[in-house]
Design a protein around this motif. Structure first.
Motif, PDB file in Angstrom:
ATOM      1  N   MET A   1      49.334  40.003  33.776  1.00  0.00           N
ATOM      2  CA  MET A   1      48.024  40.112  33.329  1.00  0.00           C
ATOM      3  C   MET A   1      48.357  40.502  31.909  1.00  0.00           C
ATOM      4  N   ASN A   2      47.657  40.206  30.937  1.00  0.00           N
ATOM      5  CA  ASN A   2      48.003  40.509  29.507  1.00  0.00           C
ATOM      6  C   ASN A   2      47.028  41.860  28.900  1.00  0.00           C
ATOM      7  N   SER A   3      47.556  42.198  27.957  1.00  0.00           N
ATOM      8  CA  SER A   3      47.142  43.482  27.487  1.00  0.00           C
ATOM      9  C   SER A   3      45.462  43.620  27.193  1.00  0.00           C
ATOM     10  N   ILE A   4      45.140  42.394  26.335  1.00  0.00           N
ATOM     11  CA  ILE A   4      43.627  42.335  26.573  1.00  0.00           C
ATOM     12  C   ILE A   4      42.795  42.316  27.691  1.00  0.00           C
ATOM     13  N   ASP A   5      43.266  41.820  28.940  1.00  0.00           N
ATOM     14  CA  ASP A   5      42.796  42.030  30.181  1.00  0.00           C
ATOM     15  C   ASP A   5      42.563  43.604  30.722  1.00  0.00           C
ATOM     16  N   LEU A   6      43.884  44.130  30.362  1.00  0.00           N
ATOM     17  CA  LEU A   6      43.981  45.412  30.878  1.00  0.00           C
ATOM     18  C   LEU A   6      43.038  46.281  29.986  1.00  0.00           C
ATOM     19  N   LEU A   7      43.103  46.096  28.823  1.00  0.00           N
ATOM     20  CA  LEU A   7      41.981  46.946  27.871  1.00  0.00           C
ATOM     21  C   LEU A   7      40.508  46.625  28.406  1.00  0.00           C
ATOM     22  N   GLY A   8      40.164  45.329  28.665  1.00  0.00           N
ATOM     23  CA  GLY A   8      38.883  45.080  29.182  1.00  0.00           C
ATOM     24  C   GLY A   8      38.386  45.712  30.303  1.00  0.00           C
ATOM     25  N   ILE A   9      39.485  45.897  31.370  1.00  0.00           N
ATOM     26  CA  ILE A   9      39.183  46.581  32.437  1.00  0.00           C
ATOM     27  C   ILE A   9      39.302  47.871  32.477  1.00  0.00           C
ATOM     28  N   ALA A  10      40.043  48.597  31.518  1.00  0.00           N
ATOM     29  CA  ALA A  10      40.037  50.034  31.415  1.00  0.00           C
ATOM     30  C   ALA A  10      38.613  50.295  30.812  1.00  0.00           C
ATOM     31  N   PHE A  11      38.476  49.715  29.380  1.00  0.00           N
ATOM     32  CA  PHE A  11      37.042  50.119  28.722  1.00  0.00           C
ATOM     33  C   PHE A  11      35.915  49.851  29.566  1.00  0.00           C
TER      34      PHE A  11
ATOM     35  N   LEU B   1      33.918  42.549  36.024  1.00  0.00           N
ATOM     36  CA  LEU B   1      35.496  43.022  35.679  1.00  0.00           C
ATOM     37  C   LEU B   1      36.514  42.372  36.730  1.00  0.00           C
ATOM     38  N   HIS B   2      36.473  42.149  37.710  1.00  0.00           N
ATOM     39  CA  HIS B   2      37.298  41.372  38.635  1.00  0.00           C
ATOM     40  C   HIS B   2      37.415  40.084  38.273  1.00  0.00           C
ATOM     41  N   PHE B   3      36.469  39.230  37.876  1.00  0.00           N
ATOM     42  CA  PHE B   3      36.679  38.089  37.739  1.00  0.00           C
ATOM     43  C   PHE B   3      37.023  37.527  36.066  1.00  0.00           C
ATOM     44  N   ASN B   4      36.261  38.264  35.326  1.00  0.00           N
ATOM     45  CA  ASN B   4      36.702  38.244  33.753  1.00  0.00           C
ATOM     46  C   ASN B   4      36.745  39.157  32.835  1.00  0.00           C
ATOM     47  N   PRO B   5      37.743  39.986  32.717  1.00  0.00           N
ATOM     48  CA  PRO B   5      37.622  41.268  32.442  1.00  0.00           C
ATOM     49  C   PRO B   5      37.201  41.420  30.693  1.00  0.00           C
ATOM     50  N   VAL B   6      37.773  40.294  30.093  1.00  0.00           N
ATOM     51  CA  VAL B   6      37.360  40.468  28.733  1.00  0.00           C
ATOM     52  C   VAL B   6      35.803  39.913  28.537  1.00  0.00           C
ATOM     53  N   LEU B   7      35.275  39.066  29.221  1.00  0.00           N
ATOM     54  CA  LEU B   7      33.657  38.658  29.015  1.00  0.00           C
ATOM     55  C   LEU B   7      33.022  39.901  29.530  1.00  0.00           C
ATOM     56  N   ALA B   8      33.647  40.602  30.417  1.00  0.00           N
ATOM     57  CA  ALA B   8      32.736  41.826  30.928  1.00  0.00           C
ATOM     58  C   ALA B   8      32.798  43.061  30.055  1.00  0.00           C
ATOM     59  N   LEU B   9      33.769  43.136  29.276  1.00  0.00           N
ATOM     60  CA  LEU B   9      33.867  44.131  28.141  1.00  0.00           C
ATOM     61  C   LEU B   9      32.783  43.414  26.924  1.00  0.00           C
ATOM     62  N   VAL B  10      32.818  42.328  26.705  1.00  0.00           N
ATOM     63  CA  VAL B  10      32.051  41.996  25.380  1.00  0.00           C
ATOM     64  C   VAL B  10      30.403  41.931  26.031  1.00  0.00           C
ATOM     65  N   VAL B  11      30.322  41.658  27.338  1.00  0.00           N
ATOM     66  CA  VAL B  11      28.778  42.071  27.812  1.00  0.00           C
ATOM     67  C   VAL B  11      28.266  43.378  27.695  1.00  0.00           C
ATOM     68  N   PHE B  12      29.359  44.195  28.070  1.00  0.00           N
ATOM     69  CA  PHE B  12      28.898  45.784  28.233  1.00  0.00           C
ATOM     70  C   PHE B  12      28.833  46.430  26.899  1.00  0.00           C
ATOM     71  N   LEU B  13      29.657  45.822  25.870  1.00  0.00           N
ATOM     72  CA  LEU B  13      29.435  46.235  24.498  1.00  0.00           C
ATOM     73  C   LEU B  13      28.137  45.859  24.026  1.00  0.00           C
ATOM     74  N   LEU B  14      27.756  44.684  24.244  1.00  0.00           N
ATOM     75  CA  LEU B  14      26.485  44.037  23.611  1.00  0.00           C
ATOM     76  C   LEU B  14      25.189  44.890  24.321  1.00  0.00           C
ATOM     77  N   VAL B  15      25.296  45.184  25.638  1.00  0.00           N
ATOM     78  CA  VAL B  15      24.128  45.843  26.078  1.00  0.00           C
ATOM     79  C   VAL B  15      24.264  47.320  25.439  1.00  0.00           C
TER      80      VAL B  15
END
Length: 181
Positions: free
Chosen positions: A1-11, A158-172
């Motif tokens: 898993m790349n670091s962007i995905d890890l940061l997406g899951i972490a945040f 987060l499980h299926f797409n951590p980067v998309l999840a982070l974008v959605v969370f930040l927008l909300v």
């Protein structure tokens, strides 16, 4: 898993913790325990969430929060008590996702995650104070159930797409903070 995905899951975990720390921990631990998700090499450090004690304690606190969130003004007292707990919990979960990263990086991730948890918590608590001003109790119940569904849906995303999840969370979060008084 790349670091962007890890940061997406972490945040992402940090932001969901700002809404409901105990449900985030309990649902994640239950998914691990029941093998609904498989922890890859990058996530073995999260296996502790499936421990009986972690599930028991987070489950009891989630049950208390589930009830407290439905009662006007009790939810505000509960949120006030959790102004420190949720950001610390979110920061802790985020740093655990990062595993064996350098201490400097873990401090930076922890600070950012704690800030994200606090921002999410503040938006939730502020919305609850506004809802408490309404004469009917249904808005509290509806908001509480919506928050729980958002946490569970957010964990699935987060499980299926951590980067998309982070974008959605930040927008909300940004939308909420923009429209909040």
């Amino acid at each position: 898993m790349n670091s962007i995905d890890l940061l997406g899951i972490a945040f992402g975990l940090a932001m969901l913790s700002g809404l409901n720390l105990y449900l985030t921990v309990f649902a994640s631990g239950l998914a691990i325990r029941m093998n609904w998700i498989t922890l890859g090499g990058d996530f073995q450090q999260l296996a502790f969430l499936g421990d009986n004690w972690v599930l028991g304690v987070s489950g009891v606190f989630f049950a208390i929060e589930f009830l407290a969130d439905k009662i006007p003004w009790v939810d505000t007292v509960w949120d006030t008590l959790h102004t420190v707990i949720r950001p610390l919990g979110g920061a802790f979960l985020a740093t655990q996702v990062m595993g064996d990263a350098s201490p400097t990086f873990l401090v930076i991730v922890g600070l950012m995650a704690g800030t994200m948890s606090f921002a999410t918590h503040s938006a939730k608590a502020g919305t609850r104070i506004i809802a408490n001003g309404s004469p009917e109790p249904f808005s509290n119940i509806g908001l509480s159930l919506a928050e729980d569904v958002a946490v569970l849906g957010g964990l699935a995303l987060l499980h299926f797409n951590p980067v998309l999840a982070l974008v959605v969370f930040l927008l909300v979060l940004l939308t909420t903070l923009y429209f909040a008084p």
